[in-house]
Scaffold this active site. Structure first.
Site, PDB file in Angstrom:
ATOM      1  N   SER A 155       0.721  -1.179  -0.039  1.00  0.00           N
ATOM      2  CA  SER A 155      -0.062   0.162  -0.064  1.00  0.00           C
ATOM      3  C   SER A 155       0.634   1.402   0.014  1.00  0.00           C
ATOM      4  O   SER A 155       0.307   2.340  -0.038  1.00  0.00           O
ATOM      5  CB  SER A 155      -1.094  -0.060   1.201  1.00  0.00           C
ATOM      6  OG  SER A 155      -1.952  -0.871   0.825  1.00  0.00           O
TER       7      SER A 155
ATOM      8  N   LYS B 238       0.134   3.815  -2.978  1.00  0.00           N
ATOM      9  CA  LYS B 238      -1.006   4.722  -2.692  1.00  0.00           C
ATOM     10  C   LYS B 238      -0.126   6.435  -2.702  1.00  0.00           C
ATOM     11  O   LYS B 238      -0.805   7.310  -2.772  1.00  0.00           O
ATOM     12  CB  LYS B 238      -1.780   4.506  -1.356  1.00  0.00           C
ATOM     13  CG  LYS B 238      -2.813   3.409  -1.767  1.00  0.00           C
ATOM     14  CD  LYS B 238      -3.739   3.033  -0.597  1.00  0.00           C
ATOM     15  CE  LYS B 238      -4.643   1.996  -0.699  1.00  0.00           C
ATOM     16  NZ  LYS B 238      -3.840   0.884  -0.477  1.00  0.00           N
TER      17      LYS B 238
ATOM     18  N   SER C  81      -5.889   4.017   3.875  1.00  0.00           N
ATOM     19  CA  SER C  81      -5.398   2.988   3.007  1.00  0.00           C
ATOM     20  C   SER C  81      -6.561   2.347   2.271  1.00  0.00           C
ATOM     21  O   SER C  81      -6.384   1.085   1.789  1.00  0.00           O
ATOM     22  CB  SER C  81      -4.636   1.952   3.427  1.00  0.00           C
ATOM     23  OG  SER C  81      -3.374   1.376   2.723  1.00  0.00           O
TER      24      SER C  81
END
Length: 428
Positions: free
Chosen positions: A70, A73, A128
């Site tokens: 993640s 991102k 997230s």
């Protein structure tokens, strides 16, 4: 970009010099601070980078590729923030909300639901949310696939050559990969984006009711170094931004920014375990602040003079220097003598040179490590008397040429009149 005068000459020279004036090696040979050994960390890939210059202070498999999870991102947020206004709205498609992996992180967005870009960025960076990542991608580029291509292209433009994105959320894909060094470069770009830094620095955020949901969505920052409520023992007051990541294949990943005593450090750890996720980053930050001492290179520490040419005649000179100070970090065992600079310059400038025009590049190294490049701008212009003489001469030449043109047209006019008069006499 170089100014026009650089393009015209197309002749570059490279000169190696030692720092002069304010950083004269004869004044100080070694800096006084303790020797601190590099930390031993568990993460398989890591980098500690100075946020101002990009100087690498620690690395472990820094250029080896790993799955990002993640922390992907971060790039999603950067690309979106360049294209979308925070007040814009995103309406989520069926694909955006239902194509994510079951059980992965999300904030329960619904098909047809609309929220602001600002709210979406909070959901992306604080919670997230994978559904939000998809919605942002579709809003920005029309499709997830096209957005991923933009992510990769913009990452490479930052120097992240060993990074490839195929989705905006970081869920496992063998074709999505990055390196600790590349993520450091990406975060270094992000810290200049105050909107994103402010979002990551928050501990709580509320998304108000929407067209499909009546309740407020409460978001909490998942990075424990930022959110004291998550774990008071892990929280660090100097941490201002960051992003966590995890998949079974990637292991734990973490990107974190610390700001202290006028310095900004970026720590990246890839493929580590939960037990060492934050302790590795703590060790890196402690090492960065304790083992290095800052040395400021002032604009006056490097001044280069170039001639200004007009028609192969020197008509003046230009003084080049840095626009602002550059802070370098030295560790024990290094001295000011280890700092060197190389310049890439033309042999001369043309009369089109202007104040604050970029006219060269300064490449700074410490030992064998290249720290980075900085523009050299024209900070002083001085012309000789010959320039005025040449200007007056050119003026006289132009006036003479104009007079000759006038004479030519008078002559043509006279000939035309004579011819017409002669022709008129023949027929009458």
């Amino acid at each position: 970009m170089m100014g026009k005068s650089i393009t015209v000459l197309r002749i570059l020279t490279t000169v190696t010099i030692f720092i002069i004036m304010g950083l004269n090696p004869s004044k100080t040979s070694h800096l006084s601070y303790a020797t601190v050994p590099p930390p031993s960390i568990v993460a398989e890939g890591a980098v500690l980078m100075d946020g101002d210059t990009g100087q690498v202070l620690y690395e472990k498999n820094a250029h080896k590729t790993f799955y990002p999870a993640s922390i992907t991102k971060l790039m999603t947020a950067l690309v979106a923030s360049r294209s979308l206004d925070p007040s814009d709205t995103i309406t989520f498609s069926r694909n955006a909300v239902l194509s994510i992996e079951f059980g992965s992180s999300h904030i329960g967005m619904r098909e047809g639901e609309t929220i602001s870009v600002e709210a979406a960025l909070h959901g992306l960076l604080m919670s997230s949310a994978n559904d939000v990542a998809n919605g942002i991608a579709e809003k920005t580029s029309g499709s997830i696939e096209d957005f991923a291509k933009v992510m990769t292209a913009e990452a490479k433009a930052l120097g992240a050559e060993n990074t490839n994105f195929v989705n905006p959320h970081g869920l496992q894909d063998e074709n999505q990969y990055t390196t600790a060094y590349d993520m450091g470069l990406i975060m270094r770009e992000i810290i200049d984006n105050q909107l994103l830094v402010n979002i990551m620095g928050k501990t709580l955020y509320e998304i108000p009711p929407t067209n499909q949901v009546d309740e407020v969505r409460y978001l909490a920052q998942g990075h424990k170094m930022i959110n004291e409520r998550k774990d008071v023992n892990i929280y660090r007051e100097d941490v201002i931004a960051g992003k966590t990541g995890y998949t079974t294949s990637s292991g734990h990943t973490l990107v974190t920014v610390s700001e202290r005593d006028g310095r900004t450090l970026i720590a990246v750890t890839l493929k580590t375990d939960a037990a060492n996720l934050y302790s590795d980053t703590n060790k890196l930050f402690d090492y960065g602040y304790e083992a290095f001492e800052a040395v400021d290179l002032q604009p006056t520490d490097y001044i280069q003079t170039l001639p200004i040419m007009q028609e192969d005649i020197v008509i003046g000179k230009a003084g080049l220097s840095l626009l602002e100070p550059v802070r370098l970090l030295l560790k024990a065992g290094q001295s000011i003598e280890d700092i060197t600079m190389k310049t890439t310059l033309p042999e001369a400038l043309t009369e089109e040179a202007t104040m604050h025009q970029e006219a060269g590049r300064l490449i700074i190294s410490i030992g064998e490590q290249s720290i980075g490049e900085w523009p050299l701008e024209i900070m002083e212009l001085e012309y000789d008397d010959i320039r005025n003489e040449m200007a007056e001469e050119n003026k006289e030449k132009k006036e003479f040429r104009m007079l000759e043109v006038i004479k030519f047209f008078i002559l043509i006019g006279t000939v035309v009149i004579v011819v017409k008069t002669s022709t008129f006499g023949k027929f009458h």
